[in-house]
Design an enzyme around this catalytic site. Structure first.
Site, PDB file in Angstrom:
ATOM      1  N   LYS A 158       0.831  -1.214   0.000  1.00 48.10           N
ATOM      2  CA  LYS A 158       0.000   0.000   0.000  1.00 48.10           C
ATOM      3  C   LYS A 158       0.856   1.250   0.000  1.00 48.10           C
ATOM      4  CE  LYS A 158      -4.512  -1.378   1.666  1.00 48.10           C
ATOM      5  NZ  LYS A 158      -5.610  -1.125   2.597  1.00 48.10           N
TER       6      LYS A 158
ATOM      7  N   LYS B 162      -3.727 -10.880  -6.505  1.00 47.09           N
ATOM      8  CA  LYS B 162      -5.067 -11.164  -5.964  1.00 47.09           C
ATOM      9  C   LYS B 162      -6.114 -10.221  -6.565  1.00 47.09           C
ATOM     10  CE  LYS B 162      -5.756  -8.252  -2.000  1.00 47.09           C
ATOM     11  NZ  LYS B 162      -6.372  -7.980  -0.756  1.00 47.09           N
TER      12      LYS B 162
ATOM     13  N   LYS C 104     -10.515  -4.882  -5.083  1.00 45.73           N
ATOM     14  CA  LYS C 104     -11.505  -3.887  -5.496  1.00 45.73           C
ATOM     15  C   LYS C 104     -10.869  -2.560  -5.859  1.00 45.73           C
ATOM     16  CE  LYS C 104     -12.566  -3.662  -0.610  1.00 45.73           C
ATOM     17  NZ  LYS C 104     -13.434  -4.215   0.391  1.00 45.73           N
TER      18      LYS C 104
HETATM   19  P1  AMP Z   1     -10.872  -6.277   2.270  1.00 49.71           P
HETATM   20  O1  AMP Z   1     -11.665  -6.050   1.036  1.00 49.71           O
HETATM   21  O2  AMP Z   1      -9.416  -6.061   2.044  1.00 49.71           O
HETATM   22  O3  AMP Z   1     -11.410  -5.567   3.459  1.00 49.71           O
HETATM   23  O4  AMP Z   1     -11.008  -7.822   2.584  1.00 49.71           O
HETATM   24  C1  AMP Z   1     -12.092  -8.375   3.295  1.00 49.71           C
HETATM   25  C2  AMP Z   1     -11.979  -9.878   3.375  1.00 49.71           C
HETATM   26  O5  AMP Z   1     -12.020 -10.461   2.059  1.00 49.71           O
HETATM   27  C3  AMP Z   1     -10.664 -10.360   3.997  1.00 49.71           C
HETATM   28  O6  AMP Z   1     -10.938 -11.494   4.808  1.00 49.71           O
HETATM   29  C4  AMP Z   1      -9.834 -10.737   2.816  1.00 49.71           C
HETATM   30  O7  AMP Z   1      -8.868 -11.709   3.116  1.00 49.71           O
HETATM   31  C5  AMP Z   1     -10.883 -11.281   1.856  1.00 49.71           C
HETATM   32  N1  AMP Z   1     -10.436 -11.131   0.463  1.00 49.71           N
HETATM   33  C6  AMP Z   1     -10.172  -9.955  -0.172  1.00 49.71           C
HETATM   34  N2  AMP Z   1      -9.773 -10.176  -1.440  1.00 49.71           N
HETATM   35  C7  AMP Z   1      -9.757 -11.530  -1.600  1.00 49.71           C
HETATM   36  C8  AMP Z   1      -9.418 -12.404  -2.694  1.00 49.71           C
HETATM   37  N3  AMP Z   1      -9.030 -11.916  -3.859  1.00 49.71           N
HETATM   38  N4  AMP Z   1      -9.535 -13.739  -2.507  1.00 49.71           N
HETATM   39  C9  AMP Z   1      -9.948 -14.238  -1.313  1.00 49.71           C
HETATM   40  N5  AMP Z   1     -10.275 -13.473  -0.246  1.00 49.71           N
HETATM   41  C10 AMP Z   1     -10.192 -12.137  -0.383  1.00 49.71           C
END
Ligand code: AMP
Ligand code: TRP
Length: 337
Positions: A118, A200, A203
């Protein structure tokens, strides 16, 4: 003050309300939230304070918070069984976050890969919050005496740090916090970008890299048709040499319950057009009902408001108890009731 005896084990997880929640969020996290809601005592938080470590447009952030709550509900989370709430509305997150900052080392934080990524991405805004982000996450988890944390693979390092902080605190003050375990999906703990399957799905990447939970069927189909695969027609699970195909296979197995072998037997050699359409059918069949629920729920502002208020009150009661204990252990002035 002793912790209340807990009948069920406790779960905590959080999702940042930034941009559009993706299929990666759904498979890696959200889907497990509803699968676990009957066996555990669960808190699911929209972690808006984590979101502001990156500059946000205030009006957009506010909308994204409500949208995320509506997606939580639409994906099957029952607000009676689970505590669903906004992190910033329970001020003890910040309070415990500060205290835990004093039990976390700079060296530990500078090893965090998400911080490195980041800060490379937001080189003009490498703020202290971005650096101490994992401490706030540890506070989120420990504030509720959490046993289990359902997350995707990218959060493993942060969870390890939360465990280290809990153990360090316990070693000094006695058994205050349970040491939380991670809960990772068997398939789909790391859904990859459709355009660069070595990274990965995120968003914050351009639209064509991810499928949003709220993407309409034609958009989902178009994005999957354009997903990067390779030049042969094999549908075999080989993440190293065929990361694009492996990613689509993971999506399909995670959502359909079929095994990799079954997917391979069904689609190997048929051409990627056929396979991609089948993946699209599968994704659409899962997301369409969620989208219909979302439309219904998000039109009902009074209901969302009620979930928000009840969630924050229930969360705050637990958080308050933990803070009484933590403050006492650390030697801070007692709170008067
Ligand atoms: P975040 O959007 O970063 O707040 O992520 C929220 C949850 O979604 C966390 O538990 C992440 O590990 C999971 N997550 C986010 N992106 C992925 C992805 N590409 N594959 C699997 N899990 C994800
Ligand atoms: N850092 C997590 C992410 O970006 C979100 C998060 C914040 C979280 N606090 C948490 C996840 C506590 C699990 C538990 O994905």
């Amino acid at each position: 003050m002793e912790a209340q005896p807990q009948v069920k084990q406790r779960i905590f997880s959080g999702i940042q309300p930034t941009g559009n929640l993706t299929l990666g969020n759904y498979i890696g996290a959200l889907r497990n939230f509803s699968a676990l809601q009957n066996e555990y005592d669960c808190l699911y938080s929209i972690v808006d304070m984590h979101a502001i470590t990156v500059r946000q447009n205030p009006a957009e952030l506010r909308k994204a918070c409500l949208r995320t709550m509506a997606i939580f509900l639409a994906s099957g989370l029952d607000p009676e069984k689970n505590i669903i709430y906004f992190q910033s509305q329970v001020s003890q997150h910040a309070e415990l976050g500060w205290i835990l900052n004093c039990f976390t080392y700079m060296g530990e934080l500078s090893r965090m890969t998400q911080f490195k990524d980041k800060s490379a991405k937001h080189a003009d805004n490498i703020n202290a919050g971005l650096f101490t982000y994992p401490v706030l996450m540890a506070a989120d988890i420990l504030l509720y005496m959490t046993n289990l944390v359902p997350i995707g693979a990218d959060q493993k390092q942060h969870l390890e740090l939360a465990r280290d902080i809990a153990q360090r605190f316990n070693a000094l003050y006695g058994d205050v916090f349970p040491v939380p375990e991670g809960y990772f999906p068997k398939v789909g703990a790391r859904i990859m970008s459709l355009q660069d399957p070595t990274r990965k799905m995120s968003k914050s990447d351009p639209e064509e890299c991810y499928i949003a939970i709220l993407d309409k069927p034609d958009v989902i189909r178009k994005k999957l048709r354009r997903a990067v695969t390779d030049s042969d027609t094999r549908v075999v699970f080989d993440p190293e040499n065929k990361p694009g195909v492996a990613n689509l296979m993971s999506i399909m197995t995670a959502l359909s319950g079929k095994t990799m072998d079954e997917v391979s037997a069904e689609y190997d050699g048929k051409g990627y057009g056929v396979f991609k359409d089948a993946v699209a059918d599968c994704v659409i069949s899962v997301l369409e009902p969620i989208q219909n629920e979302y439309d219904r729920i998000s039109a009902d502002k009074a209901y969302l408001e009620q979930v928000m208020v009840s969630g924050r009150e229930r969360a705050a009661r637990i958080a308050y108890k933990t803070m009484l204990k933590v403050r006492k252990k650390v030697g801070l002035a007692a709170l008067t009731l």
